[in-house]
Design an enzyme around this catalytic site. Structure first.
Site, PDB file in Angstrom:
ATOM      1  N   LYS A  58      -1.518   4.883  -8.061  1.00 71.02           N
ATOM      2  CA  LYS A  58      -1.086   6.027  -7.240  1.00 71.02           C
ATOM      3  C   LYS A  58      -0.947   7.270  -8.118  1.00 71.02           C
ATOM      4  O   LYS A  58      -1.361   8.367  -7.734  1.00 71.02           O
ATOM      5  CB  LYS A  58       0.248   5.703  -6.543  1.00 71.02           C
ATOM      6  CG  LYS A  58       0.096   4.639  -5.468  1.00 71.02           C
ATOM      7  CD  LYS A  58       1.431   4.082  -4.984  1.00 71.02           C
ATOM      8  CE  LYS A  58       1.180   2.916  -4.034  1.00 71.02           C
ATOM      9  NZ  LYS A  58       2.404   2.217  -3.618  1.00 71.02           N
TER      10      LYS A  58
ATOM     11  N   GLN B 209       8.806   2.561  -4.687  1.00 67.26           N
ATOM     12  CA  GLN B 209       7.926   1.393  -4.712  1.00 67.26           C
ATOM     13  C   GLN B 209       8.721   0.135  -4.342  1.00 67.26           C
ATOM     14  O   GLN B 209       9.766  -0.141  -4.930  1.00 67.26           O
ATOM     15  CB  GLN B 209       7.300   1.235  -6.111  1.00 67.26           C
ATOM     16  CG  GLN B 209       6.303   0.101  -6.223  1.00 67.26           C
ATOM     17  CD  GLN B 209       5.043   0.308  -5.382  1.00 67.26           C
ATOM     18  OE1 GLN B 209       4.526   1.414  -5.284  1.00 67.26           O
ATOM     19  NE2 GLN B 209       4.549  -0.752  -4.772  1.00 67.26           N
TER      20      GLN B 209
ATOM     21  N   ASP C 277       5.631   7.666   2.561  1.00 71.67           N
ATOM     22  CA  ASP C 277       5.346   6.318   3.065  1.00 71.67           C
ATOM     23  C   ASP C 277       5.585   6.230   4.574  1.00 71.67           C
ATOM     24  O   ASP C 277       5.206   5.240   5.199  1.00 71.67           O
ATOM     25  CB  ASP C 277       6.252   5.286   2.357  1.00 71.67           C
ATOM     26  CG  ASP C 277       5.497   4.481   1.311  1.00 71.67           C
ATOM     27  OD1 ASP C 277       4.250   4.526   1.310  1.00 71.67           O
ATOM     28  OD2 ASP C 277       6.157   3.805   0.503  1.00 71.67           O
TER      29      ASP C 277
END
Ligand code: NAD
Length: 290
Positions: A54, A98, A121
């Protein structure tokens, strides 16, 4: 007859190339470089690989890498104070915690500290609500990737009968909501659905996100249907999905492979969300340069 293959790698590459230009134009116009703050707690090897990908991809897209790493034994208060600082920092466009986090931490309450305009997200309650109401906001990455693949392949979503297999907060529910917002007629099937093959045979589009290897076989498919396989399973023979690819490809009109289908879209959509986040903050007047 064999189905056409939806090439997720190619679609993801074109999304990323277009995004790079969009980021450059946004930065030239506003003086703001979008920045992605990935937050990794501990040293889970798979998470380290995901986060490294990422970070690398965000830099290639012209964004600032604002990665944060906390030790394995970080307390809830440590992570909370980092997330609050990132939420308040105008250089940070997007925040990605994460998952999974170490066992001593409560991920659900940590995620809720991410403001909706930085929630790349799309997992906070606020973002889920905005999606449900079809209002501007950031959408979860893998579900957005599914829509992007359908659009890139010229599949008509409006009016289509779609069966989504799976109702998780990460994939099934948001993908169903995105499809409803695009005027599809959506059935959400799940582990208690009766006669799943019969339900699926009604579908013009099937999105398989059950997490069950090879669940969707040829008898689930209406001739010519589009089949999107979100599942990922690691086996001795490599990666495979929720769809029994070889036999389903004989009946379907279009199909995504695993690997090389939905998988590559997730990071592309994360980058797109990070730019959208920067734009949203600019429009809301909360950015440093506004
Ligand atoms: P999950 O386990 O949280 O949810 C699975 C859902 O499928 C549940 O709602 C359950 O009711 C339903 N289900 C389970 N067994 C079923 C059955 N036999 N018939 C019908 N429905 C059934 O999983 P998830 O997080 O939504 O992920 C689903 C799959 O997608 C997994 O294989 C995961 O690895 C993969 N995934 C891929 C990406 C990607 O980037 N491609 C991203 C996220 C998840």
């Amino acid at each position: 007859m064999s189905a056409g293959i939806i090439d997720g790698k190619a679609v993801a590459a074109s999304v990323r190339a277009a995004l790079k230009d969009e980021v450059a134009a946004f930065t030239a116009e506003t003086g703001i470089q979008p920045g992605l703050a990935t937050v990794l707690v501990g040293g889970d090897p798979a998470s380290e690989v995901y986060v490294a990908n990422k970070r690398r991809s965000s830099v290639v897209a012209g964004m600032a890498d604002l990665h944060q790493h906390l030790p394995e034994d970080a307390s809830q208060a440590d992570v909370e104070s980092l997330l609050r600082a990132l939420a308040a920092d105008p250089a940070v466009s997007g925040i990605l915690l994460q998952l999974p986090v170490p066992a001593q931490l409560d991920a659900v309450s940590l995620i809720e500290l991410i403001p909706f305009e930085k929630d790349v997200d799309g997992l906070t309650t606020m973002s889920v609500g905005l999606l449900a109401q079809n209002k501007a906001g950031l959408r979860p990455c893998t579900p957005s990737g599914v829509i992007e693949l359908l659009d890139a392949s010229g599949v008509t979503i409006e009016g289509a009968n779609v069966v989504v297999i799976g109702r998780s907060e990460l994939v099934g529910r948001p993908v169903a909501q995105l499809l409803v917002n695009r005027n599809a007629t959506v059935t959400i099937a799940h582990s208690r659905t009766r006669d799943l093959p019969a339900v699926c045979r009604e579908a013009d589009i099937i999105v398989a996100a059950a997490g069950v290897k090879g669940l969707v076989t040829a008898d689930y498919i209406k001739q010519g249907a589009t089949v999107i396989d979100v599942g990922i399973h690691r086996g001795e023979e490599g990666l495979s999905g929720d769809v029994a690819y070889a036999e389903v490809a004989e009946v379907a009109g279009l199909i995504t492979p695993v690997p090389g289908g939905v998988g590559p879209m997730t990071i592309a959509m994360l980058l797109q969300n990070t730019l959208r986040a920067a734009q949203l903050q600019y429009e809301l007047g909360g950015s440093a340069a506004s």
